[in-house]
Design a protein around this motif. Structure first.
Motif, PDB file in Angstrom:
ATOM      1  N   VAL A   1      16.440  86.050 -31.658  1.00  0.00           N
ATOM      2  CA  VAL A   1      15.489  87.250 -32.144  1.00  0.00           C
ATOM      3  C   VAL A   1      15.045  86.848 -33.335  1.00  0.00           C
ATOM      4  CG1 VAL A   1      17.076  89.031 -31.055  1.00  0.00           C
ATOM      5  CG2 VAL A   1      17.841  88.048 -33.378  1.00  0.00           C
ATOM      6  N   GLY A   2      14.841  85.480 -33.802  1.00  0.00           N
ATOM      7  CA  GLY A   2      14.316  85.045 -35.129  1.00  0.00           C
ATOM      8  C   GLY A   2      12.935  84.437 -34.753  1.00  0.00           C
ATOM      9  N   PRO A   3      12.364  84.041 -35.732  1.00  0.00           N
ATOM     10  CA  PRO A   3      10.952  83.559 -35.684  1.00  0.00           C
ATOM     11  C   PRO A   3      10.758  82.428 -34.465  1.00  0.00           C
ATOM     12  CG  PRO A   3      11.646  83.345 -37.650  1.00  0.00           C
ATOM     13  CD  PRO A   3      12.574  83.803 -37.077  1.00  0.00           C
ATOM     14  N   THR A   4      11.873  81.770 -34.205  1.00  0.00           N
ATOM     15  CA  THR A   4      11.538  80.406 -33.386  1.00  0.00           C
ATOM     16  C   THR A   4      11.671  81.030 -31.768  1.00  0.00           C
ATOM     17  OG1 THR A   4      13.811  79.940 -33.413  1.00  0.00           O
ATOM     18  CG2 THR A   4      12.088  78.816 -35.048  1.00  0.00           C
ATOM     19  N   ALA A   5      12.154  82.227 -31.634  1.00  0.00           N
ATOM     20  CA  ALA A   5      12.451  82.870 -30.202  1.00  0.00           C
ATOM     21  C   ALA A   5      11.287  82.494 -29.208  1.00  0.00           C
ATOM     22  CB  ALA A   5      12.861  84.349 -30.290  1.00  0.00           C
ATOM     23  N   GLY A   6      10.194  82.614 -29.647  1.00  0.00           N
ATOM     24  CA  GLY A   6       8.952  82.851 -28.651  1.00  0.00           C
ATOM     25  C   GLY A   6       8.818  81.201 -28.358  1.00  0.00           C
ATOM     26  N   TYR A   7       8.847  80.228 -29.250  1.00  0.00           N
ATOM     27  CA  TYR A   7       8.665  78.951 -29.095  1.00  0.00           C
ATOM     28  C   TYR A   7       9.858  78.376 -28.021  1.00  0.00           C
ATOM     29  CZ  TYR A   7       5.515  78.832 -32.970  1.00  0.00           C
ATOM     30  OH  TYR A   7       4.338  79.099 -33.629  1.00  0.00           O
ATOM     31  N   LEU A   8      11.093  78.815 -28.141  1.00  0.00           N
ATOM     32  CA  LEU A   8      12.259  78.699 -27.355  1.00  0.00           C
ATOM     33  C   LEU A   8      11.854  78.843 -25.944  1.00  0.00           C
ATOM     34  CD1 LEU A   8      15.307  79.310 -29.389  1.00  0.00           C
ATOM     35  CD2 LEU A   8      13.971  77.116 -29.220  1.00  0.00           C
ATOM     36  N   LEU A   9      11.295  79.948 -25.666  1.00  0.00           N
ATOM     37  CA  LEU A   9      10.918  80.655 -24.375  1.00  0.00           C
ATOM     38  C   LEU A   9       9.606  79.776 -23.839  1.00  0.00           C
ATOM     39  CD1 LEU A   9      11.041  84.502 -24.680  1.00  0.00           C
ATOM     40  CD2 LEU A   9      12.661  82.840 -23.640  1.00  0.00           C
ATOM     41  N   GLY A  10       8.993  79.456 -24.829  1.00  0.00           N
ATOM     42  CA  GLY A  10       7.679  78.474 -24.503  1.00  0.00           C
ATOM     43  C   GLY A  10       8.050  77.250 -23.794  1.00  0.00           C
ATOM     44  N   TRP A  11       9.048  76.685 -24.444  1.00  0.00           N
ATOM     45  CA  TRP A  11       9.997  75.418 -23.897  1.00  0.00           C
ATOM     46  C   TRP A  11       9.868  75.518 -22.564  1.00  0.00           C
ATOM     47  CZ3 TRP A  11      14.276  73.725 -27.598  1.00  0.00           C
ATOM     48  CH2 TRP A  11      13.842  73.462 -28.800  1.00  0.00           C
ATOM     49  N   VAL A  12      10.447  76.436 -21.792  1.00  0.00           N
ATOM     50  CA  VAL A  12      10.615  76.734 -20.481  1.00  0.00           C
ATOM     51  C   VAL A  12       9.428  76.692 -19.563  1.00  0.00           C
ATOM     52  CG1 VAL A  12      11.967  78.162 -18.598  1.00  0.00           C
ATOM     53  CG2 VAL A  12      12.898  77.933 -20.919  1.00  0.00           C
ATOM     54  N   ALA A  13       8.434  77.380 -20.157  1.00  0.00           N
ATOM     55  CA  ALA A  13       7.369  77.676 -19.273  1.00  0.00           C
ATOM     56  C   ALA A  13       6.626  76.009 -19.406  1.00  0.00           C
ATOM     57  CB  ALA A  13       6.661  78.943 -20.135  1.00  0.00           C
ATOM     58  N   GLY A  14       6.597  75.527 -20.758  1.00  0.00           N
ATOM     59  CA  GLY A  14       5.813  74.575 -21.166  1.00  0.00           C
ATOM     60  C   GLY A  14       6.273  73.324 -20.040  1.00  0.00           C
ATOM     61  N   THR A  15       7.610  73.192 -19.864  1.00  0.00           N
ATOM     62  CA  THR A  15       7.942  72.290 -18.928  1.00  0.00           C
ATOM     63  C   THR A  15       7.721  72.291 -17.461  1.00  0.00           C
ATOM     64  OG1 THR A  15      10.233  73.141 -18.306  1.00  0.00           O
ATOM     65  CG2 THR A  15      10.102  71.574 -20.170  1.00  0.00           C
ATOM     66  N   ILE A  16       7.435  73.558 -17.205  1.00  0.00           N
ATOM     67  CA  ILE A  16       6.858  73.849 -15.916  1.00  0.00           C
ATOM     68  C   ILE A  16       5.511  73.411 -15.682  1.00  0.00           C
ATOM     69  CG2 ILE A  16       6.357  75.644 -14.027  1.00  0.00           C
ATOM     70  CD1 ILE A  16       8.990  77.218 -15.280  1.00  0.00           C
ATOM     71  N   VAL A  17       4.733  74.011 -16.590  1.00  0.00           N
ATOM     72  CA  VAL A  17       3.238  73.228 -16.590  1.00  0.00           C
ATOM     73  C   VAL A  17       3.079  72.131 -16.703  1.00  0.00           C
ATOM     74  CG1 VAL A  17       0.956  73.615 -17.887  1.00  0.00           C
ATOM     75  CG2 VAL A  17       2.522  75.748 -17.375  1.00  0.00           C
ATOM     76  N   ILE A  18       3.884  71.269 -17.698  1.00  0.00           N
ATOM     77  CA  ILE A  18       3.710  70.029 -17.688  1.00  0.00           C
ATOM     78  C   ILE A  18       4.065  69.321 -16.328  1.00  0.00           C
ATOM     79  CG2 ILE A  18       4.833  67.807 -18.664  1.00  0.00           C
ATOM     80  CD1 ILE A  18       5.379  69.450 -21.085  1.00  0.00           C
ATOM     81  N   GLY A  19       5.292  69.658 -16.009  1.00  0.00           N
ATOM     82  CA  GLY A  19       5.682  68.931 -14.845  1.00  0.00           C
ATOM     83  C   GLY A  19       4.576  69.254 -13.398  1.00  0.00           C
ATOM     84  N   LEU A  20       4.003  70.360 -13.156  1.00  0.00           N
ATOM     85  CA  LEU A  20       3.123  70.686 -12.406  1.00  0.00           C
ATOM     86  C   LEU A  20       1.833  69.781 -12.522  1.00  0.00           C
ATOM     87  CD1 LEU A  20       3.095  74.800 -12.114  1.00  0.00           C
ATOM     88  CD2 LEU A  20       3.869  72.890 -10.360  1.00  0.00           C
ATOM     89  N   ILE A  21       1.506  69.506 -13.594  1.00  0.00           N
ATOM     90  CA  ILE A  21       0.247  68.769 -13.974  1.00  0.00           C
ATOM     91  C   ILE A  21       0.411  67.181 -13.538  1.00  0.00           C
ATOM     92  CG2 ILE A  21      -1.343  67.690 -15.775  1.00  0.00           C
ATOM     93  CD1 ILE A  21      -1.151  70.756 -17.097  1.00  0.00           C
ATOM     94  N   VAL A  22       1.797  66.666 -14.302  1.00  0.00           N
ATOM     95  CA  VAL A  22       1.946  65.179 -14.337  1.00  0.00           C
ATOM     96  C   VAL A  22       2.512  65.053 -12.780  1.00  0.00           C
ATOM     97  CG1 VAL A  22       3.678  63.453 -14.968  1.00  0.00           C
ATOM     98  CG2 VAL A  22       2.602  65.057 -16.626  1.00  0.00           C
ATOM     99  N   HIS A  23       3.112  65.817 -12.223  1.00  0.00           N
ATOM    100  CA  HIS A  23       3.599  65.209 -10.811  1.00  0.00           C
ATOM    101  C   HIS A  23       2.759  65.621  -9.533  1.00  0.00           C
ATOM    102  CE1 HIS A  23       7.400  63.698 -12.121  1.00  0.00           C
ATOM    103  NE2 HIS A  23       7.284  64.430 -13.254  1.00  0.00           N
ATOM    104  N   ARG A  24       1.579  66.410  -9.957  1.00  0.00           N
ATOM    105  CA  ARG A  24       0.816  66.903  -8.788  1.00  0.00           C
ATOM    106  C   ARG A  24       0.292  65.722  -7.898  1.00  0.00           C
ATOM    107  NH1 ARG A  24      -2.202  71.196  -7.200  1.00  0.00           N
ATOM    108  NH2 ARG A  24      -3.997  71.016  -6.471  1.00  0.00           N
TER     109      ARG A  24
END
Length: 194
Positions: free
Chosen positions: A86-109
């Protein structure tokens, strides 16, 4: 030939190793005004995405977030507990999850190449994480979105260096230990002579 049970064990081991890497990279931080510190944890997130791919990488991040939620000091600066969500970094933490998916999709395509790895690290590891983090930080701090986005530019040079490091480390790992990338054979595109 490996059995499905053995493959699951290897996948869990890979997830655990990258979760531990993300935790270890958060031990050194530089606090900044605004509540979001400079840390190397995003390098761990980028590496998880480039190595583990779009299915296993989010599991490594989710493991870190679950450990943080139960109160273990696994986030930057030894933070943990439900308060981080619930702090200022909460969105970044959620972004880590989405970010790893996007990274994986691009790199492993397709074949793992330096440009695809770099693109994945920048798009997923920076742009996607910022897209989640900046609005939540602005909301939590009660600041307009534009000044929050502008103040986040202080992180960009370091994040670009982390993306470059993730690219170099990923290409070195694919050459040195291809099994780290999972079941599918990994092929690195050869560098062209100038």
């Amino acid at each position: 030939m490996t059995t499905p049970r053995r493959d699951i064990g290897r996948d869990l081991a890979r997830v655990a190793v990258f979760a531990a890497l993300i935790v270890v990279l958060g031990t050194v931080t530089v606090p900044l005004p605004g509540g979001v510190p400079i840390t190397a944890q995003t390098l761990g997130v980028m590496l998880a995405g480039t190595v583990l791919g779009p299915r296993r990488a989010p599991l490594a991040v989710l493991l870190v977030l679950v450990l943080a939620a139960i109160g273990l000091p696994v986030l930057a600066g030894g933070r943990g507990g439900l308060g981080v969500f619930v702090g200022p970094t909460a969105g970044y933490l959620l972004g880590w999850v989405a970010g790893t998916i996007v990274i994986g999709l691009i790199v492993h395509r397709a074949r793992i190449t330096w440009w695809r790895t770099a693109l994945g690290a920048v798009v997923g590891g920076i742009l996607v994480v910022y897209a989640f983090g900046i609005p939540v930080q602005a909301l939590v701090l009660g600041v307009d979105l534009a000044p929050t986005a502008l103040s986040s530019l202080v992180f960009l040079p370091g994040d670009l260096l982390k993306a470059a490091a993730a690219t170099v480390l990923t290409l070195a790992l694919v050459r040195a230990y291809p099994p780290a990338f999972g079941k599918r054979p990994v092929v690195v595109a050869p560098a062209r002579a100038a």
